[in-house]
Scaffold this motif. Structure first.
Motif, short mmCIF file in Angstrom:
data_model
loop_
_atom_site.label_atom_id
_atom_site.label_comp_id
_atom_site.label_asym_id
_atom_site.label_seq_id
_atom_site.Cartn_x
_atom_site.Cartn_y
_atom_site.Cartn_z
N GLU A 160 0.84 -1.21 0.00
CA GLU A 160 0.00 0.00 0.00
C GLU A 160 0.87 1.26 0.00
N GLU A 161 1.93 1.22 0.79
CA GLU A 161 2.82 2.39 0.88
C GLU A 161 3.48 2.67 -0.47
N GLU A 219 1.02 4.19 -2.90
CA GLU A 219 0.73 5.61 -2.63
C GLU A 219 1.87 6.51 -3.10
N GLU A 277 1.65 6.67 -6.91
CA GLU A 277 0.52 7.51 -7.35
C GLU A 277 0.81 8.98 -7.12
N ALA A 278 1.46 9.29 -6.00
CA ALA A 278 1.82 10.69 -5.73
C ALA A 278 2.83 11.18 -6.77
N ARG A 299 -6.72 0.08 -8.91
CA ARG A 299 -7.06 1.19 -8.02
C ARG A 299 -7.71 2.34 -8.77
#
Lengths: 530, 530
Positions: free
Chosen positions: B61-62, B65, B68-69, B354
């Motif tokens: 998950e990290e 993220e 995606e950022a 996602r």
């Protein structure tokens, strides 16, 4: 490495083939870069792989519970044969099993309970400590093919294996960094008497390699010879307190452990040496034609074997083994690289983790008679579940051909090249700042190429996996060089490697002691081919 | 099927090769069983695969993220080029992007927000409704190779492709049940003028197959011709309300969407036809040399493309595409089947899920010049992440050779055979009572074989995957038949299949209308090779 900025992009003619794409704009520095790369020192070899990525799990909790309950039913209701070994039956009787003749009915939960004393992982020491392996947990260890009576190479074709072939496979395995383990019967040296060839096999592993190895299992006294030779190599006290060989104990599936295997198992377990208790199953012949049925039977057989090692010596290192493939329902021939064995493998790995012991399965299995596309597809379709499912000890990881009848020199190198990719894949995605590479994306920007940017230069040496097998030249170059396929190209490399082989150092006194031991033992009983 | 009990176990010579094992004890009924099997009706073809097993997820998950950022940073700070398309820039400006020249800076979150109107799955209709596919969710659809200017076969070698080759690949794909989709530019028919060959390609898919297909993307008017021909085939009203083609829109990575592709994209999106917005990346050239960097860039480019389709027509079907491989840092040549692209694929599949849109990637990619072991290893190492990672639309699933420069007749059949295994693998483990097979284990018991038991008989027909490519005969049989490898064996099968091809029925009036439309359009402008 300053040549990187000018690295030519040759061969990206492929890009427009997919509808759109651009050619890289190369300078003239490509050749220089290639020269520099050839000269770079070879990378340091890790003694095994430790995964950073999740395992793939195909079975739900519910499915696992059903299969475990069925395995208990098989052990309790049908029972497992322990043949030609009164001691084994007595041990089981004492442990609380219901022994009827040679049939051991193991009450529900007993085998799992006994397995609790088996270590979840153990160190197998190599004579070179830098090559010792940790068997279990998140680790994966690759060992070469085991057992073929034949060898083949591109020039000589298929023929019976000799001790020279055996030594060659040990030498090549020693030289291949992606193989972490020297294996055992890399091929069967049929030029030596059956009852003495184990000396020469074990000695070859000790002399021509410094990687960990496997011992003889074809008779209890041959297992003991292995242990005795190990005591010369490692010192008697060290062997008493440490594991220095891991040996293959196959069940006679369905549901039979025979006297020969039990004898070898007891010898190793008593000496605190590791066994791989392996149901050997061609589903449809030695187990039901279904995956869930094969899983329950495999678990019952393996767990009975594991529990038995703990009856012999609580705490003895033991590996849950599974060799599973299927058969052609047309001809009965064994088949490899098909989906059903892949599912058995994924499921067994889960069952072994729940049992808390290391797991052995998979490899680069194939049925093909030639190291061709069939061989490669089948091997890759076995190796992928092996790696993604989380197998700890991978026998037959390289060199297996023709359903295990043949050890192929060329395929050993081809498979080893595939294995060499696995540290990268199992290492997972580097999410550090360097891995994120935002500076590179900022520096380059839209419409440019990344070949010369600072980030590419900094990561040039380790950026991508470099195959030793793949030919990535242009079609024209490849055609000019004779349009040779991977098989024939590898024929050359086998010869080069064997010519370049240099044995690891061994203390001459120790070597002499090993030779003397073997000579004495060989002279003490007549040759036999049984 | 009563012959099963006596099925011979030939070839289990392989079993002792692994140290222990037994030969099955066969009766004389093997031949009869084989005859019966040859006569069995071919299995019903599923129009696509729906998985029952989990996807493999490599990123935490990290990590997701962070990537995606970073994609948001790329879109906002660096921006994405939308070239030679004023309308595109205006649409972006109206949507709130900061447009400077042709560079579109997309504020954080905007592209993801716009992508929300894209459907999470959609039906692509085939003219035979039984072959319509559902793109997205847990489904996987296999389509053949796209784009090669060359074809090759074992007799004729490598040569430029013609429209006859194109038709042959459409015919073979139609005949191969494991290919669910007829694809698009299965090879480039270079014997036809560039500006008119799309008519013959689209017509070939319509006439020689009844599977779903892809449209032309090399100019907006060619996209419109595709839609117009589809309106003849499906009816204008049907096409206005349904998706009947899925077409490949490649980014000019890094971070450029060009006018040609945008023109085709707009045409399809406006007509409610599906686009696959695909960053085409050879990492190290078109993206950073790292996986996480390539992932962020791919996400930024794909998401900008997806968002743009929604600006053109909210709700238009669109697929997140990723074509990613790496280059040889020695020569700059593209490489395939290596671990880094596998990780990009696994990661991209997660990012697409996602985002909530269908995902296209992978295939049976390879760099080899011959359908040899290199080709097969590389293809399998691409196909495995494709399937385990959960790709929905798999272009290049069969026939790709030499980095996509060549469509190989033989490899089409070899790859299709690999694809044929995937319904079994993705179907997961059958845990019903029949799957558990406890009755079989009880019936057979220790030391016996399962060949003749009732459970084996009951499951005889569907028990195991049956390869059409693998030779599982003994070495002796294989040698007697000329020691032919998989490649040369498949040469025969190509000829047999093409000789046996029978076209699906088409309404003669509709066929006439298509031919008439093409003739009229072709006559309306001069030939050109641009």
């Amino acid at each position: 490495m300053a040549a990187a900025p000018d690295l030519e992009v040759t061969g990206t003619e492929a890009a427009p083939a997919e509808g759109r794409g651009r050619r890289g704009r190369g300078g003239g520095g490509g050749r220089e870069a290639r020269r520099a790369l050839r000269a770079r020192p070879s990378q340091v070899q890790a003694p095994y792989i430790t995964r950073n990525v999740p395992v793939y799990e195909i079975l739900s909790e519910e499915a696992l519970e059903i299969i475990e309950a069925n395995a208990d039913t098989i052990m309790e209701e049908i029972g497992i044969e322990f043949q030609d070994d009164e001691e084994a039956l007595a041990l089981w009787r004492d442990a609380g099993a219901d022994v009827r003749g040679t049939r051991v009915h193991i009450p529900r939960g007993l085998a799992r309970k006994l397995a609790e004393t088996a270590p979840s992982s153990f160190t197998q020491h190599a004579r070179n400590p830098a090559r010792s392996v940790e068997v279990g947990g998140k680790n994966t260890i690759f060992a070469p093919v085991y057992g073929p009576p034949f060898v083949s190479d591109v020039d000589g074709g298929r023929r019976y294996a000799t001790i020279e072939d055996f030594q060659n496979f040990v030498k090549l395995t020693y030289m291949l960094p992606s193989l972490h383990h020297s294996g055992g019967t890399v091929c069967e040296p049929v030029d030596l008497p059956v009852n003495k060839r184990h000396f020469d096999m074990v000695y070859a592993h000790m002399k021509y390699s410094d990687k960990p190895f496997m011992g003889s299992v074809t008779a209890p006294e041959r297992a003991q010879d292995t242990v005795d030779m190990a005591k010369i190599l490692f010192g008697a006290e060290f062997v008493e307190n440490n594991t220095v060989c891991t040996s293959l104990i196959n069940a006679n599936s369905p549901m039979v452990w025979d006297g020969t295997m039990l004898g070898a198992l007891k010898t190793y377990a008593r000496n605190n040496q590791a066994c791989i208790t392996t149901p050997f199953i061609l589903a449809g012949a030695m187990s039901p034609v279904t995956v869930a049925g094969t899983l329950a039977q495999t678990l019952a057989e393996a767990m009975a074997g594991i529990a038995f090692t703990q009856l012999v010596r609580p705490g003895a290192p033991v590996i849950f083994g599974s060799f599973a493939s299927s058969i052609s329902m047309q001809s009965g021939a064994p088949t490899f690289g098909t989906p059903e064995p892949a599912m058995v493998l994924y499921g067994c790995a889960q069952l072994a983790r729940r049992l808390g012991v290391p797991f052995r399965s998979g490899g680069s299995l194939c049925g093909s008679k030639s190291p061709d596309a069939q061989a490669a597809y089948e091997s890759a379709q076995t190796l992928n579940p092996t790696v993604m499912g989380g197998v700890n000890f991978v026998l037959h990881a390289a060199g297996w051909l023709e359903g295990g009848l043949v050890a192929s020199y060329e395929k050993l190198l081809m498979d080893a090249d595939q294995l060499a990719m696995m540290p990268t894949l199992l290492g997972g995605v580097d999410i550090t700042e360097n891995g994120q590479a935002m500076d590179a994306i900022r520096e380059v920007g839209p419409g440019k190429h990344f070949l010369g940017c600072a980030h590419t230069q900094a990561n040039f040496e380790t950026a991508f996996f470099r195959s030793q097998v793949a030919d990535n030249n242009t079609y024209e170059q490849w055609a000019a060089e004779g349009s040779r396929d991977a098989y024939t190209r590898m024929g050359d490399r086998v010869k080069t490697m064997l010519a370049e082989y240099q044995a690891p150092e061994i203390d001459p006194a120790m070597d002499e002691a090993l030779v003397e031991f073997m000579a004495k033992r060989k002279a003490s009983f007549p040759d036999s081919n049984i």
